[in-house]
Scaffold this motif. Sequence first.
Motif, mmCIF file in Angstrom:
data_model
loop_
_atom_site.group_PDB
_atom_site.id
_atom_site.type_symbol
_atom_site.label_atom_id
_atom_site.label_comp_id
_atom_site.label_asym_id
_atom_site.label_seq_id
_atom_site.Cartn_x
_atom_site.Cartn_y
_atom_site.Cartn_z
ATOM 1 N N GLY A 105 0.899 -1.268 -0.036
ATOM 2 C CA GLY A 105 -0.126 0.084 -0.100
ATOM 3 C C GLY A 105 0.813 1.105 -0.031
ATOM 4 O O GLY A 105 1.992 1.244 0.098
ATOM 5 N N PRO A 106 0.183 2.343 -0.099
ATOM 6 C CA PRO A 106 -1.173 2.485 -0.066
ATOM 7 C C PRO A 106 -1.677 2.491 -1.354
ATOM 8 O O PRO A 106 -1.093 2.431 -2.392
ATOM 9 N N ASN A 107 -3.158 2.434 -1.495
ATOM 10 C CA ASN A 107 -3.785 2.099 -2.888
ATOM 11 C C ASN A 107 -3.914 3.556 -3.634
ATOM 12 O O ASN A 107 -5.035 4.097 -3.681
ATOM 13 N N TRP A 108 -3.077 4.113 -4.071
ATOM 14 C CA TRP A 108 -2.844 5.667 -4.216
ATOM 15 C C TRP A 108 -1.749 5.856 -5.607
ATOM 16 O O TRP A 108 -0.778 5.495 -5.462
ATOM 17 N N THR A 109 -2.379 6.660 -6.408
ATOM 18 C CA THR A 109 -1.356 7.315 -7.522
ATOM 19 C C THR A 109 -1.722 8.579 -7.657
ATOM 20 O O THR A 109 -2.931 9.143 -7.802
ATOM 21 N N ASP A 110 -0.685 9.580 -7.864
ATOM 22 C CA ASP A 110 -0.925 10.945 -8.015
ATOM 23 C C ASP A 110 0.056 11.328 -9.082
ATOM 24 O O ASP A 110 1.225 11.318 -9.062
ATOM 25 N N PHE A 111 -0.554 11.344 -10.302
ATOM 26 C CA PHE A 111 0.290 11.843 -11.521
ATOM 27 C C PHE A 111 -0.095 13.288 -11.777
ATOM 28 O O PHE A 111 -1.035 13.780 -11.680
ATOM 29 N N ARG A 112 1.291 14.108 -11.924
ATOM 30 C CA ARG A 112 1.021 15.497 -12.455
ATOM 31 C C ARG A 112 1.980 15.697 -13.824
ATOM 32 O O ARG A 112 2.598 14.978 -13.992
ATOM 33 N N GLY A 113 1.505 17.102 -14.082
ATOM 34 C CA GLY A 113 1.890 17.341 -15.351
ATOM 35 C C GLY A 113 1.437 18.644 -15.834
ATOM 36 O O GLY A 113 1.001 19.413 -15.089
ATOM 37 N N TYR A 114 1.363 19.076 -17.063
ATOM 38 C CA TYR A 114 1.169 20.500 -17.292
ATOM 39 C C TYR A 114 0.532 20.480 -18.880
ATOM 40 O O TYR A 114 0.530 19.481 -19.554
ATOM 41 N N PHE A 115 -0.041 21.500 -19.220
ATOM 42 C CA PHE A 115 -0.952 21.467 -20.586
ATOM 43 C C PHE A 115 -1.063 22.788 -21.058
ATOM 44 O O PHE A 115 -0.800 23.813 -20.428
ATOM 45 N N ILE A 116 -1.261 22.796 -22.371
ATOM 46 C CA ILE A 116 -1.551 23.972 -23.225
ATOM 47 C C ILE A 116 -3.100 23.862 -23.653
ATOM 48 O O ILE A 116 -3.322 22.766 -24.559
ATOM 49 N N ASN A 117 -3.932 24.547 -23.392
ATOM 50 C CA ASN A 117 -5.394 24.649 -24.002
ATOM 51 C C ASN A 117 -5.720 25.424 -24.973
ATOM 52 O O ASN A 117 -5.177 26.660 -25.033
ATOM 53 N N ARG A 118 -6.048 24.779 -26.127
ATOM 54 C CA ARG A 118 -6.233 25.624 -27.579
ATOM 55 C C ARG A 118 -7.716 25.502 -27.817
ATOM 56 O O ARG A 118 -8.108 24.657 -27.800
ATOM 57 N N THR A 119 -8.111 26.766 -27.877
ATOM 58 C CA THR A 119 -9.706 26.649 -28.142
ATOM 59 C C THR A 119 -10.081 26.942 -29.704
ATOM 60 O O THR A 119 -9.183 27.742 -30.389
ATOM 61 N N TYR A 120 -11.098 26.365 -30.252
ATOM 62 C CA TYR A 120 -11.381 26.502 -31.747
ATOM 63 C C TYR A 120 -12.485 27.824 -31.777
ATOM 64 O O TYR A 120 -13.457 27.848 -31.109
ATOM 65 N N PRO A 121 -11.596 28.890 -32.349
ATOM 66 C CA PRO A 121 -12.464 30.082 -32.889
ATOM 67 C C PRO A 121 -13.688 29.963 -33.774
ATOM 68 O O PRO A 121 -13.328 30.531 -34.676
ATOM 69 N N THR A 122 -14.511 29.315 -33.378
ATOM 70 C CA THR A 122 -15.712 28.973 -34.427
ATOM 71 C C THR A 122 -16.884 29.867 -33.875
ATOM 72 O O THR A 122 -17.147 30.034 -32.993
ATOM 73 N N VAL A 167 -17.780 35.470 -32.593
ATOM 74 C CA VAL A 167 -16.669 34.613 -32.538
ATOM 75 C C VAL A 167 -15.775 35.049 -31.246
ATOM 76 O O VAL A 167 -15.573 36.016 -30.981
ATOM 77 N N ALA A 168 -15.672 33.953 -30.194
ATOM 78 C CA ALA A 168 -14.690 34.200 -29.274
ATOM 79 C C ALA A 168 -13.966 32.888 -28.933
ATOM 80 O O ALA A 168 -14.190 32.027 -29.379
ATOM 81 N N GLU A 169 -12.753 33.183 -28.157
ATOM 82 C CA GLU A 169 -11.780 32.169 -27.704
ATOM 83 C C GLU A 169 -11.291 32.514 -26.683
ATOM 84 O O GLU A 169 -11.024 33.648 -26.106
ATOM 85 N N ALA A 170 -10.754 31.201 -25.849
ATOM 86 C CA ALA A 170 -10.111 31.606 -24.644
ATOM 87 C C ALA A 170 -8.674 31.349 -25.019
ATOM 88 O O ALA A 170 -8.204 30.251 -25.496
ATOM 89 N N VAL A 171 -7.750 32.395 -24.663
ATOM 90 C CA VAL A 171 -6.441 32.343 -25.014
ATOM 91 C C VAL A 171 -5.850 31.926 -23.813
ATOM 92 O O VAL A 171 -5.591 32.757 -22.737
ATOM 93 N N GLN A 172 -4.905 30.918 -23.453
ATOM 94 C CA GLN A 172 -4.127 30.489 -22.483
ATOM 95 C C GLN A 172 -2.986 31.317 -22.198
ATOM 96 O O GLN A 172 -2.126 31.675 -23.237
ATOM 97 N N VAL A 173 -2.809 31.813 -21.027
ATOM 98 C CA VAL A 173 -1.509 32.773 -20.794
ATOM 99 C C VAL A 173 -0.979 32.153 -19.369
ATOM 100 O O VAL A 173 -1.412 31.507 -18.734
ATOM 101 N N GLY A 174 0.417 32.544 -19.274
ATOM 102 C CA GLY A 174 0.958 32.471 -18.084
ATOM 103 C C GLY A 174 0.321 33.005 -16.657
ATOM 104 O O GLY A 174 -0.459 33.894 -17.036
ATOM 105 N N SER A 175 1.079 32.880 -15.548
ATOM 106 C CA SER A 175 0.595 33.476 -14.490
ATOM 107 C C SER A 175 0.805 35.090 -14.579
ATOM 108 O O SER A 175 2.059 35.190 -14.972
ATOM 109 N N PRO A 176 -0.108 35.918 -14.158
ATOM 110 C CA PRO A 176 0.119 37.475 -14.001
ATOM 111 C C PRO A 176 1.139 37.774 -13.051
ATOM 112 O O PRO A 176 1.740 38.568 -13.200
#
Length: 703
Positions: A321-338, A353-362
């Motif tokens: 044990g324990p019966n546990w997994t914690d997987f971590r990572g990072y991503f870029i989200n790309r919105t389709y501006p349709t 038309v609108a889209e969400a533009v991912q940016v870094g931490s302010p």
Amino acid sequence: MHRMFRGAARLAAVAGLAVSGGALVAVPPAIAGIGFDTGLVCSGKSGTHDVALRIETTVPSAGAVGQPVQLGTIKIDVGLPPELVKEVSAASPAWASTPPATSASPSSTPSPALGGVAEIQVALHGPGGDRRAGWPAFALAATPSRGEGAVHLTGSGVAPPVVPEAPGELSWSAGAVDLSLVPGDAATGKEAPELALHCAAEKAPVLGSLRVRRANEPVIPGASSAAPRQPTAFPEGLCKLIPARGQDPRYAISDDPELAKIFESPTNPDGLNADTGDGLMYCVKATGFFNIKKVGNAAPVAFENNVRALTESYMGNIFFGPNWTDFRGYFINRTYPTPATMLGFGFMPTRAVAEAVQVGSPRGGGTGPITGNMRILQQLSTELDISGPTVDRQQLKASAYVRIKAGKAEVNGVPLDLGTKCMTSPTSLSATGFMGTLRTGTTQYESGQPLIAQNVTIPSFSGCGVTEDLSPILTASVSGAGNYANLESGLWCEVTTGNRCVDGAGAFPQTFTVAPGGVVTAVAKPFTLGYAGDNAEFRCESATMRLDLERGRWQSRFRLGKGDMSLHGCEVEASDGTVHPVRGEVTQDGSLWLNMTIDAATGRPAMRINGVVLDATVDVGGGGRCTLRISHNLGGIFLPGQREVPGLLEGSYDNGTFSMNSHTLKPSGKSTCEIPGFTDFLSVFNSYKGDFVFHPTQRITSP
């Protein structure tokens, strides 16, 4: 009848921007034009008048069950007789000299100072009966004189898509028309009296029709192809590799306090083994709807997520044990501006038309990661009884900063220029994906999951407009808290190996349509579980599931329904041939959950009933009784299965019948009976029968 003024038109346009992240339908390539002329007899305070009406649009040449059918842009032309125009102008003589305002091309003959709104009652006729087609109200503007005496008002709009539920012919017919006419230009913002008319058509002919085929029926060469199976069409090219851990500081797990909150709860237990690496590269498609609190509307949205998962891993030990997994990572989200179309202020067609533009931490000052954080929590094994703490609720968490960017916009076909820099300040977006419990059924992260983002804040806009600042209008229209998104992701495409990929990218999410829904019963006669060749059998005259299914489209395949079960007329036959009656009904301990998927081999819907724990009181003779529980059991690597957990039934679903073809049920370790043939807690019953007939019959299809 409401009228749209210029300021309100702008407000409707910018309101449409924030709820328009994706298009609900796509028009099939093969279409036919519709041109329909009819006479109207219109009556009101001014008396009775003869009015001409022309409707133009396009209709696909064919459709398919369960797939959206979309008419083209609807254009209408209302021809008013001169005496009716005089009646409108006489209502307010001061308006007679109002300069015309129209989107028509310049002409040497000016447009009459006249405008209005038309509402057309259109009926939709199909195999399932007749209903209203829900056409929008059309804002009307006068066109230059054509030299024929009549004054023509024109307008255009977009009708909502139609989703056929059965094969056959689908058609549209026009009925009564309501007109509201005003002198001058209703968009100038001046108040003016309106002249209301109710019009009856001389005839109600069919505007257009098409043949609806079954979903699995081959398309005839030359006929239109089916519309997409998802709310939004995906262009190519958004599935991209992002750098592995340590290769580029812009691509990493962020230590921003807001984004790091997903790592705080639940807290990892002691005894986990930590590891780091390049991470696995995935592309994941997600579609769904974003709900705007201020507008009271929802718009379809679509994303392609480029994910580096497992750059950090924390895992328990399968032996200790324990019966546990914690997987971590990072991503870029790309919105389709349709683009998408909505009705601003009740009737003004607004396309934006609108889209969400991912940016870094302010807080990063432009030097920190531009990626969002991801955390995946799931059990080390759902089939072993592993000691120590366990992940009871498997889930995925993601957080990122985004800006909402507004693009092209049109109000009733007239462009509204917002410029290229119309967007909000950064806002944090956190989503949670439920991956199940042992009761509801579990799934691994690569299989996709529903995602919920709650209480999303839309910040103020800036940089909107070219000749004037439209940012305050947009901010007043849609900015604020209390918004949320409901998404469904597809299979995770492992880019480097091609596993679970479709054309080198993530697969579309599997969603389902349920109709008619509601509270249903599913009855199997008989229902049996036993061991072939051993004579041991648990049998009942009937088993009845009661499920609550929500009617609707684009529903998640997980937890599609919830309910319970009872079994009647049951008895237990021991392996020595002794038959023991069951006292009363057999009950279900806890809730049942209905989950769906598509069988990869057959392409047909497959059903899974999770949470099965049956409890029966058995007479064993001499006045004695015992409890026979039937469930699934978990055991350790070195220990037999003794821990009771809910079991499942799975099989095909076709024509209203769930036919069980597999299960995980065994005698439970919590049973008190010592009936021969029912004391083996390790072996699944290898003989079974259960065909559950749904009433009323449910159409459960994908999408």
